[in-house]
Scaffold this motif. Structure first.
Motif, PDB file in Angstrom:
ATOM      1  N   MET A  57       0.844  -1.186   0.000  1.00 24.83           N
ATOM      2  CA  MET A  57       0.000   0.000   0.000  1.00 24.83           C
ATOM      3  C   MET A  57       0.884   1.243   0.000  1.00 24.83           C
ATOM      4  N   ASN A  58       1.464   1.599  -1.146  1.00 25.83           N
ATOM      5  CA  ASN A  58       2.426   2.693  -1.219  1.00 25.83           C
ATOM      6  C   ASN A  58       1.825   3.996  -1.715  1.00 25.83           C
ATOM      7  N   ALA A  59       0.696   3.948  -2.428  1.00 28.52           N
ATOM      8  CA  ALA A  59       0.078   5.164  -2.934  1.00 28.52           C
ATOM      9  C   ALA A  59      -0.399   6.041  -1.785  1.00 28.52           C
ATOM     10  N   LEU A  60      -0.388   7.352  -2.005  1.00 28.47           N
ATOM     11  CA  LEU A  60      -0.899   8.273  -0.998  1.00 28.47           C
ATOM     12  C   LEU A  60      -2.407   8.109  -0.900  1.00 28.47           C
ATOM     13  N   ARG A  61      -2.894   7.927   0.321  1.00 20.94           N
ATOM     14  CA  ARG A  61      -4.314   7.684   0.554  1.00 20.94           C
ATOM     15  C   ARG A  61      -4.915   8.804   1.393  1.00 20.94           C
ATOM     16  N   LEU A  62      -6.200   9.048   1.183  1.00 18.08           N
ATOM     17  CA  LEU A  62      -6.927  10.042   1.968  1.00 18.08           C
ATOM     18  C   LEU A  62      -8.115   9.370   2.646  1.00 18.08           C
ATOM     19  N   VAL A  63      -8.219   9.551   3.952  1.00 16.97           N
ATOM     20  CA  VAL A  63      -9.352   9.049   4.722  1.00 16.97           C
ATOM     21  C   VAL A  63     -10.095  10.254   5.282  1.00 16.97           C
ATOM     22  N   VAL A  64     -11.339  10.442   4.826  1.00 16.44           N
ATOM     23  CA  VAL A  64     -12.142  11.572   5.266  1.00 16.44           C
ATOM     24  C   VAL A  64     -13.228  11.068   6.217  1.00 16.44           C
ATOM     25  N   PHE A  65     -13.317  11.704   7.373  1.00 10.11           N
ATOM     26  CA  PHE A  65     -14.305  11.329   8.377  1.00 10.11           C
ATOM     27  C   PHE A  65     -15.412  12.381   8.477  1.00 10.11           C
ATOM     28  N   ASP A  66     -16.635  11.906   8.621  1.00 12.08           N
ATOM     29  CA  ASP A  66     -17.695  12.740   9.149  1.00 12.08           C
ATOM     30  C   ASP A  66     -17.371  12.965  10.634  1.00 12.08           C
ATOM     31  N   VAL A  67     -18.023  13.923  11.266  1.00 13.63           N
ATOM     32  CA  VAL A  67     -17.698  14.229  12.662  1.00 13.63           C
ATOM     33  C   VAL A  67     -18.776  13.717  13.620  1.00 13.63           C
ATOM     34  N   ASP A  68     -19.918  14.413  13.693  1.00 14.56           N
ATOM     35  CA  ASP A  68     -20.965  14.034  14.644  1.00 14.56           C
ATOM     36  C   ASP A  68     -21.598  12.707  14.242  1.00 14.56           C
ATOM     37  N   GLY A  69     -21.567  11.753  15.168  1.00 14.83           N
ATOM     38  CA  GLY A  69     -22.118  10.437  14.890  1.00 14.83           C
ATOM     39  C   GLY A  69     -21.106   9.458  14.342  1.00 14.83           C
ATOM     40  N   THR A  70     -19.910   9.967  14.013  1.00 12.29           N
ATOM     41  CA  THR A  70     -18.845   9.101  13.485  1.00 12.29           C
ATOM     42  C   THR A  70     -17.623   9.158  14.385  1.00 12.29           C
ATOM     43  N   LEU A  71     -17.081  10.356  14.571  1.00 12.92           N
ATOM     44  CA  LEU A  71     -15.947  10.527  15.481  1.00 12.92           C
ATOM     45  C   LEU A  71     -16.403  10.760  16.915  1.00 12.92           C
ATOM     46  N   VAL A  72     -17.384  11.631  17.065  1.00 12.39           N
ATOM     47  CA  VAL A  72     -17.849  12.001  18.413  1.00 12.39           C
ATOM     48  C   VAL A  72     -19.356  11.822  18.525  1.00 12.39           C
ATOM     49  N   ASP A  73     -19.806  11.604  19.759  1.00 17.47           N
ATOM     50  CA  ASP A  73     -21.236  11.435  20.027  1.00 17.47           C
ATOM     51  C   ASP A  73     -21.779  12.717  20.659  1.00 17.47           C
ATOM     52  N   SER A  74     -22.279  13.599  19.819  1.00 18.38           N
ATOM     53  CA  SER A  74     -22.774  14.903  20.268  1.00 18.38           C
ATOM     54  C   SER A  74     -24.290  14.931  20.407  1.00 18.38           C
ATOM     55  N   GLN A  75     -24.939  13.775  20.378  1.00 27.41           N
ATOM     56  CA  GLN A  75     -26.394  13.791  20.258  1.00 27.41           C
ATOM     57  C   GLN A  75     -27.086  14.478  21.428  1.00 27.41           C
ATOM     58  N   LYS A  76     -26.571  14.337  22.631  1.00 29.37           N
ATOM     59  CA  LYS A  76     -27.201  14.991  23.787  1.00 29.37           C
ATOM     60  C   LYS A  76     -27.218  16.502  23.592  1.00 29.37           C
ATOM     61  N   THR A  77     -26.084  17.057  23.172  1.00 28.61           N
ATOM     62  CA  THR A  77     -25.986  18.495  22.974  1.00 28.61           C
ATOM     63  C   THR A  77     -26.801  18.946  21.770  1.00 28.61           C
ATOM     64  N   ILE A  78     -26.785  18.160  20.710  1.00 32.71           N
ATOM     65  CA  ILE A  78     -27.548  18.496  19.509  1.00 32.71           C
ATOM     66  C   ILE A  78     -29.045  18.548  19.817  1.00 32.71           C
ATOM     67  N   ILE A  79     -29.544  17.533  20.493  1.00 34.34           N
ATOM     68  CA  ILE A  79     -30.981  17.461  20.783  1.00 34.34           C
ATOM     69  C   ILE A  79     -31.405  18.589  21.717  1.00 34.34           C
ATOM     70  N   GLU A  80     -30.632  18.833  22.762  1.00 35.42           N
ATOM     71  CA  GLU A  80     -30.970  19.909  23.699  1.00 35.42           C
ATOM     72  C   GLU A  80     -30.922  21.267  23.004  1.00 35.42           C
ATOM     73  N   SER A  81     -29.926  21.480  22.155  1.00 34.75           N
ATOM     74  CA  SER A  81     -29.820  22.752  21.430  1.00 34.75           C
ATOM     75  C   SER A  81     -30.996  22.949  20.488  1.00 34.75           C
ATOM     76  N   MET A  82     -31.413  21.882  19.834  1.00 34.61           N
ATOM     77  CA  MET A  82     -32.548  21.971  18.922  1.00 34.61           C
ATOM     78  C   MET A  82     -33.832  22.256  19.685  1.00 34.61           C
TER      79      MET A  82
END
Length: 226
Positions: free
Chosen positions: A1-26
């Motif tokens: 695996m020598n080629a340059l690779r890019l891994v793109v992540f979503d944030v909320d729900g993938t890296l971090v669990d922000s649902q409590k803050t999201i729901i309360e803010s909404m």
């Protein structure tokens, strides 16, 4: 695996669990406008979309002006909750995710990026709060792009890094992430621990149920492409 690779992540729900803050803010945003509170399921269903698009879906009978007002109220509530609780509490990493990011970042041929419905300010605060400065070489936010699933974010990430679409992978928890990546010509990995049901990720090339499975799945995807 020598080629340059890019891994793109979503944030909320993938890296971090922000649902409590999201729901309360909404809920605070809708209460400030005297509108009925959307359900938890409805709120989690729009996570990942830009706020203007999200509010139009949650309050389809309201005016464009009201959608803007709701978005502003949501942002104000989110900032207040984050300041009160601190980033690690309001947006905690899913177990094992922080270590995974650091492990991938140490690979010489892997670049990391994010593509999120968050604002520039929101992503900056998250990165600062978790001490992740300089980890993501490309950071695409809602301020400068059409909402997911438009492929603009990922096309910009590919252009910034110089990585070809066939050497890039999008990792996310929603159908918006999967559709966005497909439109950009990228491979996709859906994660089942986030905010969309597992069956909503059927368009993904692979679906994983735990963070520990991601390195092996990445290797499999890239091996098949070589």
């Amino acid at each position: 695996m020598n080629a340059l690779r890019l891994v793109v992540f979503d944030v909320d729900g993938t890296l971090v669990d922000s649902q409590k803050t999201i729901i309360e803010s909404m809920h605070r945003a809708f209460a400030s406008a005297g509108l009925a509170m959307p359900s938890k399921e409805a709120v989690l269903g729009i996570v990942g979309l830009s706020l203007d698009v999200a509010m139009a879906r949650l309050a389809p009978k309201e005016t464009r002006e009201m959608h803007h007002a709701l978005a502003d109220a949501y942002k104000e509530a989110y900032v207040a909750l984050r300041a009160k609780e601190g980033t690690p509490a309001s947006s905690p990493f899913y177990p094992g995710m922080r270590d995974l990011l650091i492990t991938l970042a140490l690979r010489e041929n892997i670049l990391l990026g994010v593509a999120t419905g968050k604002s520039r300010r929101g992503l900056d605060k998250l990165i600062e709060g978790h001490g992740l400065e300089n980890l993501f070489v490309t950071q695409q936010v809602a301020d400068f792009h059409p909402s997911k699933p438009h492929p603009s974010m990922l096309k910009a990430a590919l252009a910034e890094t110089g990585v070809e679409a066939q050497d890039a992978v999008m990792i996310g928890d929603t159908s918006y992430d999967m559709d966005m990546a497909k439109s950009a010509g990228m491979k996709t990995i859906g994660v089942s621990w986030g905010y969309h049901a597992r069956n909503a990720l059927e368009g993904a090339d692979r679906i994983v149920d735990e963070v520990a499975a991601l390195p092996g799945v990445l290797e499999d995807i890239w091996r098949l492409d070589t």
